[in-house]
Design a protein around this motif. Sequence first.
Motif, mmCIF file in Angstrom:
data_model
loop_
_atom_site.group_PDB
_atom_site.id
_atom_site.type_symbol
_atom_site.label_atom_id
_atom_site.label_comp_id
_atom_site.label_asym_id
_atom_site.label_seq_id
_atom_site.Cartn_x
_atom_site.Cartn_y
_atom_site.Cartn_z
ATOM 1 N N GLY A 146 -0.181 2.254 -16.255
ATOM 2 C CA GLY A 146 -1.122 1.268 -16.448
ATOM 3 C C GLY A 146 -0.806 0.069 -17.433
ATOM 4 N N LEU A 166 -5.451 2.531 1.339
ATOM 5 C CA LEU A 166 -4.044 3.216 1.110
ATOM 6 C C LEU A 166 -3.075 2.925 1.973
ATOM 7 N N LYS A 188 -4.842 -3.774 -10.085
ATOM 8 C CA LYS A 188 -4.224 -2.957 -11.441
ATOM 9 C C LYS A 188 -3.622 -1.772 -10.785
ATOM 10 N N VAL A 189 -4.609 -0.814 -9.997
ATOM 11 C CA VAL A 189 -4.157 0.339 -9.575
ATOM 12 C C VAL A 189 -2.807 0.212 -8.642
ATOM 13 N N PHE A 190 -2.764 -0.542 -7.549
ATOM 14 C CA PHE A 190 -1.656 -0.615 -6.782
ATOM 15 C C PHE A 190 -0.404 -1.078 -7.562
ATOM 16 N N SER A 191 -0.692 -1.848 -8.678
ATOM 17 C CA SER A 191 0.557 -2.499 -9.358
ATOM 18 C C SER A 191 1.093 -1.257 -10.133
ATOM 19 N N SER A 192 0.286 -0.544 -10.710
ATOM 20 C CA SER A 192 0.666 0.203 -11.956
ATOM 21 C C SER A 192 0.480 1.751 -11.796
ATOM 22 N N TYR A 193 0.120 2.433 -10.485
ATOM 23 C CA TYR A 193 -0.302 3.637 -10.496
ATOM 24 C C TYR A 193 1.063 4.626 -10.766
ATOM 25 N N THR A 194 2.077 4.094 -11.010
ATOM 26 C CA THR A 194 3.368 4.972 -11.069
ATOM 27 C C THR A 194 3.771 4.734 -12.697
ATOM 28 N N THR A 195 3.081 3.849 -13.321
ATOM 29 C CA THR A 195 3.587 3.571 -14.781
ATOM 30 C C THR A 195 2.460 3.937 -15.964
ATOM 31 N N THR A 221 0.830 -1.117 0.001
ATOM 32 C CA THR A 221 -0.148 -0.009 -0.164
ATOM 33 C C THR A 221 0.914 1.265 -0.153
ATOM 34 N N GLU A 236 2.848 -3.155 -15.019
ATOM 35 C CA GLU A 236 2.717 -3.383 -13.450
ATOM 36 C C GLU A 236 4.002 -3.690 -12.986
#
Length: 393
Positions: free
Chosen positions: A237, A209, A228-235, A119, A240
Amino acid sequence: MENMEIKKLIGKTFLDISEAIQSGHFGTKVKVGLTTLGSEHGVENLVKGAELAAKDSSDFEIVLIGPKVDTELEIVEVNSEDEMHKKMEELLDSKYIASCVTMHYNFPIGVSTVGRVITPARGKEMFLATTTGTASAHRTEAMVKNALYGIITAKAMGNPNPTVGILNLDGARQVERALRELDTNGYKVNFAESMRSDGGAVMRGNDLLAGTADVMVTDTLTGNIMMKVFSSYTTGGSYEAMGYGYGPGIGIDYERAILILSRASGSPVVANAIKYAAKLAQGNLAEVSKREVKAARAAKLDEILAGFTKETKKESSDEEVAMPEKEVVTGSISGIDIMDLEDAVQALWKAGIYAESGMGCTGPIVLVNEGKMVEATEALAKAGFIAGSGSPC
């Protein structure tokens, strides 16, 4: 030259002994499979993830199932996805591998996967129960099973008493009532408390969060989106980059340890998923699952689940219930599912208590006169709309 080789061999022997002592695993290492066809980022991405995991593989070995590639890892060669999954099942059933990480695998109805994320608020690990598959065709029944599957996974991962929170979705209050009944009947459920001031086991976005609960219960579609959000929110989408993947398929009487990756999973997630699979195998996932299911059934799990789907006689919607005289309603009772809200109001009217429906900060509420809070709460609990006392928002 020979002396140098002997020294290397002695050095490796002592290293192996040291690693075995540190890990607590002696003798044969567990073998974890990884299928290498199907990624949106190519075979190389998956192999790279496996090689990253291999650097930390003091107590497990990796077996690739897919086409021949240039790597020092063991390969069981196949050339199509259908052949790959058949070979994976064969290797699992023969116990040649203890668990396997794959993509796009079709589980039977009754099985769903428990994801593992980190998180963003506090960097805490959290299990999302569940993220793919279908535990039941009935949504609320599925979420109760998802809670059990999350507990099973957390315990197999070494957490003997994981906290459980239920995401604030349609059906959350029904799920809470079912889990509290299971707890009352003898199957211990360690409910988490929301970080919000009003607390409770029903979790909000802040709790997602922060990772307030060790196990966050949700319906599978919502869990899939959150993964999907937790895995790729920095990239953005398409890649991941964080977390441990969508996790193992858990089900009543299901024994194969198959973990799911998204086709968009990058090599860091692939590496983490392999480590996740190894630790579940070392934690005897199948045995933990049998033990927990047996204990839950002893606490009347099957009867509780049957209550969601059995045919019940309901009062005709055409029946006229006289509205009691209006009163000032400033007392609020929470814990009622949105789908039951109007029926709950009607039940109170029938009991001679004036009530109105509303929406509070934690979800649906029934509004009654403050002087009739206890009477109204008891009436709603008796009618099966709430598990216990409500609380003001």
